[in-house]
Motif scaffolding. Structure first.
Motif, PDB file in Angstrom:
ATOM      1  N   VAL A   1       0.838  -1.198   0.000  1.00 38.64           N
ATOM      2  CA  VAL A   1       0.000   0.000   0.000  1.00 38.64           C
ATOM      3  C   VAL A   1       0.874   1.249   0.000  1.00 38.64           C
ATOM      4  N   MET A   2       1.936   1.244   0.789  1.00 42.45           N
ATOM      5  CA  MET A   2       2.860   2.381   0.795  1.00 42.45           C
ATOM      6  C   MET A   2       3.542   2.528  -0.565  1.00 42.45           C
ATOM      7  N   GLY A   3       3.735   1.400  -1.259  1.00 38.21           N
ATOM      8  CA  GLY A   3       4.278   1.474  -2.616  1.00 38.21           C
ATOM      9  C   GLY A   3       3.324   2.183  -3.565  1.00 38.21           C
ATOM     10  N   ILE A   4       2.004   1.951  -3.384  1.00 33.97           N
ATOM     11  CA  ILE A   4       1.008   2.644  -4.211  1.00 33.97           C
ATOM     12  C   ILE A   4       1.063   4.140  -3.945  1.00 33.97           C
ATOM     13  N   PHE A   5       1.187   4.514  -2.663  1.00 32.77           N
ATOM     14  CA  PHE A   5       1.307   5.938  -2.338  1.00 32.77           C
ATOM     15  C   PHE A   5       2.565   6.543  -2.966  1.00 32.77           C
ATOM     16  N   ALA A   6       3.672   5.814  -2.890  1.00 33.71           N
ATOM     17  CA  ALA A   6       4.923   6.307  -3.491  1.00 33.71           C
ATOM     18  C   ALA A   6       4.752   6.499  -4.996  1.00 33.71           C
TER      19      ALA A   6
END
Length: 825
Positions: free
Chosen positions: A208-213
């Motif tokens: 999920v943090m990768g999607i934000f990045a």
């Protein structure tokens, strides 16, 4: 970074050293092969930054008076090949491309035996995701390196303008690798059937943090599109920095592995040193308040920054960035217009305000400075001076400068430096300069003080410098008839080449009428192209004389001393007319050679009085101002500040690493089995702490150093703090350069254009670049097939103007070396 990658691959995969997988041992390995070389290289660059500029500038300017009959060839290293970029630039691009190939190989080849169990689709997805992710991290490790204002690459001959495109292309590469990384792992999760489980806050917070990045990266990409970036540059710069920080933080949470801080930390350290140290030095050097005044007729701001002692030497073409707290936090870059050797304790800027856009930064500055040409004091912070310009163009036999409007300030320091060198040398000048500048109105022409007046009158300039000035449109109505009517001068006005005869009279008739009336009412001076009389009341001009068209000629300076001035005002007699100076009563003969093959006319006037030749004002050189000694002092201060900012955060990090937190390996044992939560805490802490902690600590130290430097300066001036200046308590302190804060009782319009000794010769109408280029080629300057190293051409001004000049140069096949000087963001 490249050296460390090679060492890491060799030790990890060829020597198979297990000790490298213990955290502390890898710290030492990284410190020796990555952090230490980066720090030492940057410190050496900073030291060379001060002395290399001086050495190269002195070496280049010496060529102005050095005779050399051998044709000068451009080195292969500097040749422009594909898409207008140099050979050295493509070599650098090749190195980055090779590294981009090594990074994916390093991430996939050692694990090639493990992909068989995932099937074709799953294996391809994992290979694509791993390879592209590693390549993206590698590009992230270099992207900040290519925006350093003081880079190690400058020692190899690169300039900031040459390196910046590589920063932009690396940004494009990061977006491409991120897209491929996303596609690769989507293929794997679809093959594995765990797509829903792989993207939720409960079990897959990292993804999920990768999607934000990825989302922050897309915002970066959209705002970096040239059309968007130039239209909303202030927004772009602000959001760009915020999105960059969020992207890095989210990337660390997405991939909490210790190797991340090996990629990020070196560039972060170099970037922070590059941003903070120049600010610290300037807060210790410059007064916190600057002087500014707005010429609202020309929409030009003159800003002067002062120092109690000689500041860091700056050279022609150098620039600073200025922040005005009352407007915002954005630092705006401006080319320095002053000449350091003339006054080492000040910096002068000329800033064009774009009032067409009321929301622009310069328009806000104009409103802050705008009180009808009077000086006001405003708070300002300065970053710089920066400059990586190479002055190899002085090897040329001819230098041609096309400058539009405020771009003429870019070349003020250069022209003064060349004049000072020629005046101090016993050898005659070898080089010829042609300054061809265009302004919107006469008010803008007069906004640049006495510079244009001196270079067209002073024999120390006119012997090697040939000037053509064009004014493209009439002054504003309020300028012609309002409080600034004194700006309407007795300029010698002649029509330009690009204005058709049938349009000249209609376009400038009202201007000539209004200008004539005001000039006669204010000073009794004469208009070029019409007879003058000692007594205007005794013999007024008739209607035909008032509206007589100006002779179709263009004033150029084909010989250095062809044009001189009278005792009070310049007058022109066409085709051998006898004209009389209205104030002195002296009769002077001025002839115009209409047979000039270039279509221009040469003015020939008898020499004027000696007191008008500027000989009393000496032209100092950098040696006269002891630039080497001043540079040495600032280099030591720079190195001290840089070393502190390098060492303190790293010392704290390695100190914490030396503390035994969990066993003998500190933090966590990567060689033993750990639960998934233990592994994420271990690797996440180790990946997050060094770059983020270093950034926070470094920023805190940097801002404290800026505050302490300002306090030290004010203490040395016996001033408590900047508020004392605002409250008026500083009036008793004679050490400060400005005893009055509100408004200085001085009309700068007298200083910046209202000269009693005469004015500037200019041509009416727009400058026709093609006509000018053809004229040079007809005279044998840069003929087709010639050596391009013999003629250097600069195009300075808005990007549209510079593009137009470059197109005309290429279209005419003019054999020249072309340089762009544009402020397009």
């Amino acid at each position: 970074m490249w050296g460390w990658n090679l060492a890491d691959v060799y030790v990890t995969w060829i020597l198979n050293r297990d000790w490298l997988f213990f955290m502390n041992n890898r710290d030492y390995f990284v410190a020796v092969f990555l952090l230490l070389p980066s720090a030492v290289g940057h410190l050496a660059t900073i030291w060379g930054h001060y002395f290399r500029s001086e050495r190269e500038f002195q070496h280049s300017i010496a060529k102005v008076t050095t005779s050399d009959s051998v044709k000068r060839k451009i080195p292969l290293w500097e040749h422009h090949i594909w898409f207008g970029y140099t050979v050295k630039y493509w070599i650098l691009v090749s190195l980055v491309a090779i590294a981009s190939i090594v990074w994916p190989i390093q991430a996939t080849v050692p694990y090639r035996g493990e992909y068989g169990e995932y099937g074709v689709v799953g294996a391809m997805g994992l290979i694509l995701g791993s390879a592209s992710g590693s390549a993206m991290l590698g590009c992230c490790s270099l992207v900040l390196f290519f925006v350093l204002r003081r880079s190690m690459l400058h020692a190899l001959g690169f300039t900031y303008a040459e390196i910046l495109p590589l920063h932009r292309w690396l940004g494009v590469a990061i977006v491409v690798w991120a897209i491929l990384h996303t596609i690769g792992y989507l293929m794997y999760y679809i093959w594995d059937g765990s797509l829903s489980e792989g993207f939720n806050f409960d079990t897959a917070i990292a993804n999920v943090m990768g999607i934000f990045a990825f989302g922050f990266l897309l915002i970066l990409a959209i705002l970096s599109i040239p059309q968007v970036r130039r239209r909303f540059y202030t927004v772009f710069m602000s959001v760009h920095r915020i999105m960059t920080v969020l992207f890095i933080v989210c990337t660390i949470f997405h991939y909490p592995y210790y190797i991340l801080w090996y990629y990020f930390l070196p560039s972060i350290i170099l970037f922070l040193v590059d941003r903070f140290v120049p600010k610290v030095i300037q807060t210790r050097t410059l007064y916190p308040f600057v002087s500014c005044s707005l010429n609202d007729d020309a929409d030009i701001i003159k800003m002067t920054l002062t120092s109690p002692e000689p500041m860091k030497p700056y050279y022609p073409g150098d620039y600073i960035t200025v922040q005005v707290p009352e407007i915002g936090t954005f630092y705006h870059p401006f080319t320095v217009a002053s000449y350091w050797a003339e006054d080492p304790k000040s910096i002068t800027l000329f800033i064009r305000t774009y009032n067409e856009n009321k929301r622009s930064w310069t328009a806000a500055l104009g409103r802050l400075c705008g009180t009808e040409g009077r000086r006001v004091r405003i708070r300002a912070n300065v970053d710089g001076v920066f400059g990586d310009r190479r002055h190899d163009y002085l090897k040329s036999e001819v230098v041609v400068i096309f400058a539009a409007g405020v771009a003429v300030t870019t070349f003020m320091g250069l022209i003064r430096a060349v004049a000072a060198h020629i005046a101090s040398s016993s050898e005659p000048p070898r080089i010829r300069f042609h300054l061809i500048c265009t302004f919107r109105t006469r008010s803008e022409l007069h906004a640049y003080g006495s510079f244009l007046h001196q270079i067209t009158r002073d024999p120390r300039f006119t012997s090697w410098l040939h000037v053509e000035v064009y004014v493209s449109r009439p002054d504003k109505a309020k300028t012609l008839m309002g409080a600034h009517a004194h700006v309407i001068k007795n300029d010698i006005q002649v029509p330009g080449q690009s204005v058709k005869p049938e349009k000249k009279k209609k376009r400038f008739q009202s201007l000539r009428r209004a200008g004539t009336k005001i000039k006669r009412a204010l000073s009794g001076r004469a208009t070029a192209g019409s007879p003058t009389f000692p007594d205007e009341k005794a013999k007024p001009m008739n209607q035909s004389e008032k509206e007589a068209p100006i002779s179709p000629c263009v004033v150029t300076f084909s010989e250095g001393d062809n044009h001189t001035r009278g005792d009070s005002a310049d007058t022109v007699a066409l085709e051998g007319e006898i004209m009389k100076n209205p104030t002195s009563g002296k009769t002077e003969t001025t002839t115009v050679d209409s047979s000039n093959s270039s279509g221009s006319a040469d003015l020939k006037t008898k020499p004027s009085t000696r007191e008008m030749t500027y000989d009393s004002k000496r032209l100092p050189t950098f040696h006269d101002a002891q630039s080497t000694a001043v540079a040495t002092r600032f280099a030591k201060l720079d190195l001290t500040a840089s070393a502190i900012l390098f060492v303190v955060p790293l010392a704290l990090w390695y100190g914490l690493r030396a503390v035994i937190w969990e066993g003998s390996v500190h933090y966590c044992d990567v060689m033993t089995e750990m639960t998934r939560i233990q592994e994420k805490i271990c690797y996440g802490t180790y990946a997050f702490a060094p770059p983020v902690g270093h950034f926070i600590l470094f920023t805190a130290i940097g801002y404290f150093a800026m505050w302490f430097s300002r306090r030290t300066l004010l203490r040395s001036l016996k001033a408590c703090n900047p508020k004392d200046i605002e409250s008026g308590k500083h009036l008793e302190n004679k050490n400060l350069p400005y005893p009055y804060f509100d408004i200085e009782d001085e009309d700068l319009s007298v200083e910046d254009g209202n000269w009693d000794e005469g004015d500037v010769v200019y041509s009416t109408g727009r400058m026709d670049v093609k006509v000018v280029v053809d004229r040079f080629m007809d005279e044998g300057v840069g003929a087709v097939g010639g050596d391009i190293a013999l003629v250097t051409v600069f195009g300075g001004g808005p990007e549209g103007f510079v593009d137009h000049v470059e197109r005309q140069v290429k279209k005419s096949k003019w054999a020249v070396e072309f340089h762009r000087e544009t402020w397009a963001p």
